[in-house]
Design an enzyme around this catalytic site. Structure first.
Site, PDB file in Angstrom:
ATOM      1  N   VAL A  18      39.663  41.649  46.812  1.00 33.47           N
ATOM      2  CA  VAL A  18      39.281  40.663  46.007  1.00 33.47           C
ATOM      3  C   VAL A  18      40.368  40.145  44.826  1.00 33.47           C
ATOM      4  O   VAL A  18      40.788  38.843  44.637  1.00 33.47           O
ATOM      5  CB  VAL A  18      37.868  41.134  45.053  1.00 33.47           C
ATOM      6  N   ASP A  66      47.859  48.694  41.110  1.00 32.86           N
ATOM      7  CA  ASP A  66      47.059  49.188  41.239  1.00 32.86           C
ATOM      8  C   ASP A  66      46.902  50.532  41.479  1.00 32.86           C
ATOM      9  O   ASP A  66      48.611  50.546  40.048  1.00 32.86           O
ATOM     10  CB  ASP A  66      47.196  49.329  42.839  1.00 32.86           C
ATOM     11  N   THR A 100      31.601  43.443  41.442  1.00 28.20           N
ATOM     12  CA  THR A 100      30.150  43.305  41.829  1.00 28.20           C
ATOM     13  C   THR A 100      29.878  44.119  40.826  1.00 28.20           C
ATOM     14  O   THR A 100      29.410  45.408  41.394  1.00 28.20           O
ATOM     15  CB  THR A 100      29.600  43.061  42.933  1.00 28.20           C
ATOM     16  N   GLU A 124      32.723  37.702  42.425  1.00 28.32           N
ATOM     17  CA  GLU A 124      33.445  37.173  43.169  1.00 28.32           C
ATOM     18  C   GLU A 124      32.618  36.522  44.631  1.00 28.32           C
ATOM     19  O   GLU A 124      32.250  37.078  44.994  1.00 28.32           O
ATOM     20  CB  GLU A 124      34.772  37.967  44.153  1.00 28.32           C
ATOM     21  N   PHE A 125      32.760  35.534  44.930  1.00 32.14           N
ATOM     22  CA  PHE A 125      31.699  35.350  46.242  1.00 32.14           C
ATOM     23  C   PHE A 125      33.050  35.079  47.747  1.00 32.14           C
ATOM     24  O   PHE A 125      32.152  34.542  48.422  1.00 32.14           O
ATOM     25  CB  PHE A 125      31.501  33.323  46.064  1.00 32.14           C
ATOM     26  N   LYS A 162      25.058  37.414  41.348  1.00 33.63           N
ATOM     27  CA  LYS A 162      25.918  37.209  42.757  1.00 33.63           C
ATOM     28  C   LYS A 162      25.039  38.765  43.484  1.00 33.63           C
ATOM     29  O   LYS A 162      24.612  38.080  44.779  1.00 33.63           O
ATOM     30  CB  LYS A 162      26.709  38.290  42.152  1.00 33.63           C
ATOM     31  N   CYS A 205      29.739  44.883  51.080  1.00 30.26           N
ATOM     32  CA  CYS A 205      28.912  43.916  50.250  1.00 30.26           C
ATOM     33  C   CYS A 205      27.182  44.503  50.500  1.00 30.26           C
ATOM     34  O   CYS A 205      26.698  44.415  49.786  1.00 30.26           O
ATOM     35  CB  CYS A 205      29.320  42.634  49.952  1.00 30.26           C
ATOM     36  N   LYS A 263      25.677  47.853  49.935  1.00 31.48           N
ATOM     37  CA  LYS A 263      25.846  48.286  48.727  1.00 31.48           C
ATOM     38  C   LYS A 263      25.364  47.385  47.707  1.00 31.48           C
ATOM     39  O   LYS A 263      24.573  48.132  46.534  1.00 31.48           O
ATOM     40  CB  LYS A 263      26.862  49.118  47.914  1.00 31.48           C
ATOM     41  N   ARG A 313      34.659  49.099  56.960  1.00 35.36           N
ATOM     42  CA  ARG A 313      33.982  49.531  56.035  1.00 35.36           C
ATOM     43  C   ARG A 313      32.290  49.407  56.472  1.00 35.36           C
ATOM     44  O   ARG A 313      31.570  47.972  56.376  1.00 35.36           O
ATOM     45  CB  ARG A 313      33.618  49.521  54.952  1.00 35.36           C
TER      46      ARG A 313
HETATM   47  P1  NAD Z   1      38.977  47.266  47.963  1.00 34.69           P
HETATM   48  O1  NAD Z   1      38.472  48.592  48.067  1.00 34.69           O
HETATM   49  O2  NAD Z   1      39.755  46.404  48.859  1.00 34.69           O
HETATM   50  O3  NAD Z   1      40.399  46.913  46.522  1.00 34.69           O
HETATM   51  C1  NAD Z   1      39.928  47.550  45.572  1.00 34.69           C
HETATM   52  C2  NAD Z   1      41.472  48.319  44.882  1.00 34.69           C
HETATM   53  O4  NAD Z   1      41.479  48.799  43.051  1.00 34.69           O
HETATM   54  C3  NAD Z   1      41.673  49.432  46.004  1.00 34.69           C
HETATM   55  O5  NAD Z   1      43.485  48.774  46.667  1.00 34.69           O
HETATM   56  C4  NAD Z   1      42.208  49.891  45.351  1.00 34.69           C
HETATM   57  O6  NAD Z   1      43.055  51.254  45.614  1.00 34.69           O
HETATM   58  C5  NAD Z   1      42.634  49.490  43.347  1.00 34.69           C
HETATM   59  N1  NAD Z   1      41.550  50.708  42.429  1.00 34.69           N
HETATM   60  C6  NAD Z   1      40.842  52.322  42.408  1.00 34.69           C
HETATM   61  N2  NAD Z   1      41.028  51.940  40.956  1.00 34.69           N
HETATM   62  C7  NAD Z   1      41.867  52.034  40.893  1.00 34.69           C
HETATM   63  C8  NAD Z   1      42.558  51.864  39.175  1.00 34.69           C
HETATM   64  N3  NAD Z   1      41.698  53.113  38.520  1.00 34.69           N
HETATM   65  N4  NAD Z   1      43.363  51.324  38.351  1.00 34.69           N
HETATM   66  C9  NAD Z   1      43.700  49.888  39.664  1.00 34.69           C
HETATM   67  N5  NAD Z   1      43.692  49.521  40.434  1.00 34.69           N
HETATM   68  C10 NAD Z   1      42.565  50.282  42.059  1.00 34.69           C
HETATM   69  O7  NAD Z   1      37.855  46.596  46.985  1.00 34.69           O
HETATM   70  P2  NAD Z   1      37.264  45.069  46.733  1.00 34.69           P
HETATM   71  O8  NAD Z   1      36.633  44.915  48.659  1.00 34.69           O
HETATM   72  O9  NAD Z   1      38.220  44.271  46.524  1.00 34.69           O
HETATM   73  O10 NAD Z   1      35.631  44.812  46.116  1.00 34.69           O
HETATM   74  C11 NAD Z   1      36.505  44.969  44.932  1.00 34.69           C
HETATM   75  C12 NAD Z   1      34.579  44.658  44.331  1.00 34.69           C
HETATM   76  O11 NAD Z   1      34.249  42.745  44.536  1.00 34.69           O
HETATM   77  C13 NAD Z   1      33.996  45.308  45.001  1.00 34.69           C
HETATM   78  O12 NAD Z   1      32.946  45.678  43.467  1.00 34.69           O
HETATM   79  C14 NAD Z   1      33.365  44.752  45.502  1.00 34.69           C
HETATM   80  O13 NAD Z   1      32.115  44.925  45.833  1.00 34.69           O
HETATM   81  C15 NAD Z   1      33.067  42.783  45.201  1.00 34.69           C
HETATM   82  N6  NAD Z   1      32.843  42.036  45.974  1.00 34.69           N
HETATM   83  C16 NAD Z   1      34.098  42.142  47.173  1.00 34.69           C
HETATM   84  C17 NAD Z   1      33.887  41.002  48.439  1.00 34.69           C
HETATM   85  C18 NAD Z   1      34.122  41.902  49.867  1.00 34.69           C
HETATM   86  O14 NAD Z   1      34.396  40.882  50.836  1.00 34.69           O
HETATM   87  N7  NAD Z   1      34.859  41.984  49.502  1.00 34.69           N
HETATM   88  C19 NAD Z   1      33.519  40.552  47.821  1.00 34.69           C
HETATM   89  C20 NAD Z   1      33.439  39.646  46.643  1.00 34.69           C
HETATM   90  C21 NAD Z   1      33.072  40.594  45.426  1.00 34.69           C
END
Ligand code: NAD
Length: 436
Positions: A14, A33, A125, A150-151, A203, A259, A262, A331
């Site tokens: 995201v 990050d 989310t 985000e969707f 969401k 997603c 969880k 995952r």
């Molecule tokens: P991800 O695990 O791919 O990425 C998360 C990133 O955050 C990682 O790079 C991690 O190192 C970093 N991070 C963790 N703690 C941190 C901190 N304290 N400071 C800075 N960086 C930090 O996760 P994602 O799939 O991108 O999902 C993120 C959020 O978006 C979640 O809530 C998820 O539910 C939501 N979401 C995901 C999707 C999807 O398809 N993956 C779609 C919509 C919404």
């Protein structure tokens, strides 16, 4: 358009997509990050995740000087900053409730550094009430909090971000919500401006609905098998109804990924805390768990001739391990959940996935040994089990695979393959939702 100074915290699916796409829309974006190695690679334009066009947009943003990468959330905050997007993980915590520790850690880091007037935007989310909680944790009257879930879907993340079905922005501060909606104005998507709690719940409401739709189709598949009806014809007929639509009407090995599992669990927790028993959703989750066992039963029947047959010491080839096609994300992959059940039943497992190299060291893969190509996978197996809907599996050289397998059996948990082609190549084919 007015170019904003934006920070994006978290550079996963995201965050990196958000950062690269906002830079491509002309904004000045700094992405942060916690993982310093990831940041070093991104600063060189190296993108670890498999997402069409993402590496290209990162390279363009870096070259144009509109995108930069820094280590740690605090380093992304400067005096010009206008907006901070939180895109950190919110994994399933104890009892299914979303674990907000990453969100809280970031707020701790940035609280005192945010310039007055900044808008903190939650894109992760998060449960209803998180915007409120964020405000409390920030303890900053001069900083607004907005929920902007985000969707995007993995595998089409850039496309989805730039062509969204809708933009959702929720806040109790109307002017800040409008400012965030304005960032997306060029995309021309319908925009839902609402309060923070409704945006947060929206969401989960969307994801849980999708999960229920998939469980419904898997339940229909089972019913079709029992009644001798044909699910493909039924879903085709259902899908022409515009109130239903064609999407999410394919049966499968059960929904998974980072997603839906969880978010459905979190929604149950949210409902429980509101003293509401969400039975419909609970049934969808139960149906999903049952689906995995149903696939194992199908494998047993296909290979041994009966539901009670033993899989001990049989060699099974798994086609696809990622949670869906066009991503390298494993995952909560249903393929791996089924692999674990097959392993428990005593089978020996080999796997092939177009997105996973054979030398990939991923603990999630457990006892599945990866091979580099489908012919190696098929060698001496007692059955091939298709678990991920990679389109290239349709056009494999099935006659060649038939030459190397021990037994020509295919269990197709995605109804992806052309059963006539398989039969002509000498395989028996078992799919979902038909008597065959
Ligand atoms: P991800 O695990 O791919 O990425 C998360 C990133 O955050 C990682 O790079 C991690 O190192 C970093 N991070 C963790 N703690 C941190 C901190 N304290 N400071 C800075 N960086 C930090 O996760 P994602 O799939 O991108 O999902 C993120 C959020 O978006 C979640 O809530 C998820 O539910 C939501 N979401 C995901 C999707 C999807 O398809 N993956 C779609 C919509 C919404």
């Amino acid at each position: 358009m007015f170019a904003r100074r934006i920070a994006v915290i978290g550079t996963g699916y995201v965050g990196l997509t958000t950062g690269a796409c906002l830079a491509s829309l002309g904004h000045r974006v700094v992405c942060a990050d916690v993982d310093p190695d990831k940041i070093d690679r991104l600063a060189l334009g190296q993108v670890d995740i498999l997402e069409p066009r993402l590496a290209e947009l990162v390279a363009e943003g870096l070259a144009a000087g509109r995108l930069e990468f820094v280590h740690g959330a605090a380093a992304a905050i400067d005096a010009d900053l206008e907006v901070v997007f939180l895109c950190v993980p919110t994994p399933m915590g104890v009892g299914g409730i979303a674990d907000l520790s990453s969100v809280e850690a970031v707020l701790d880091e940035i609280r005192e550094k945010l310039p007055p007037g900044t808008v903190v935007v939650n894109k992760s989310t998060v449960p209803v009430g998180t915007a409120e909680r964020t405000k409390e944790l920030l303890r900053r009257e001069d900083v607004a909090v907005v929920s902007n879930p985000e969707f995007l879907r993995e595998g089409t993340a850039v496309h989805d971000f730039l062509n969204p079905d809708r933009i959702v922005v929720g806040s109790d501060a109307q002017d800040s919500a409008e400012r965030i909606a304005g960032l997306y104005a060029r995309l021309g998507a319908p925009t839902v401006l609402t309060d923070a709690a409704s945006a947060e719940l929206l969401k989960y409401a969307a994801n849980c609905f999708l999960a229920m739709k998939l469980s419904y189709v898997n339940a229909m598949a089972e019913l079709c098998e029992r009644l001798g009806a044909n699910l493909a014809d039924i879903t085709e007929g259902m899908g022409y109804d515009r109130r239903i639509g064609q999407a999410f009407l394919r049966p499968g090995p059960g929904w998974g990924g980072s997603c839906l599992p969880k978010d459905t669990r979190a929604m149950l927790q949210i409902s429980d805390s509101a003293d509401f028993e969400f039975r419909l959703l609970r049934a969808a989750i139960d149906t999903n768990e049952r689906q995995r066992q149903r696939i194992v039963d199908k494998v047993r029947i296909a290979v041994t001739g009966n539901r009670g047959g033993s899989l001990a010491h049989l060699r099974l080839g798994l086609l696809g391990l990622t949670f869906k096609a066009n991503t390298d994300d494993v995952r909560d992959s249903p393929a791996l959940a089924i692999a674990a059940l097959l392993r428990q039943a005593g089978a020996e497992l080999v796997g092939y996935d177009p997105a996973l190299r054979a030398d990939t060291m991923r603990p999630e893969l457990g006892d599945v040994s990866l091979v580099e190509d489908p012919v190696l996978l098929a060698k001496d197996v007692d059955a091939l089990i298709l678990l991920t809907e990679w389109p290239e599996f349709r056009t494999l050289d099935w006659s060649r695979l038939a030459d190397v397998v021990r037994r020509p059996i295919v269990v197709d948990t995605r109804n992806l393959l052309d059963s006539d082609v398989l039969r002509r190549s000498g395989f028996t084919w078992t799919g979902l939702g038909s008597a065959a």
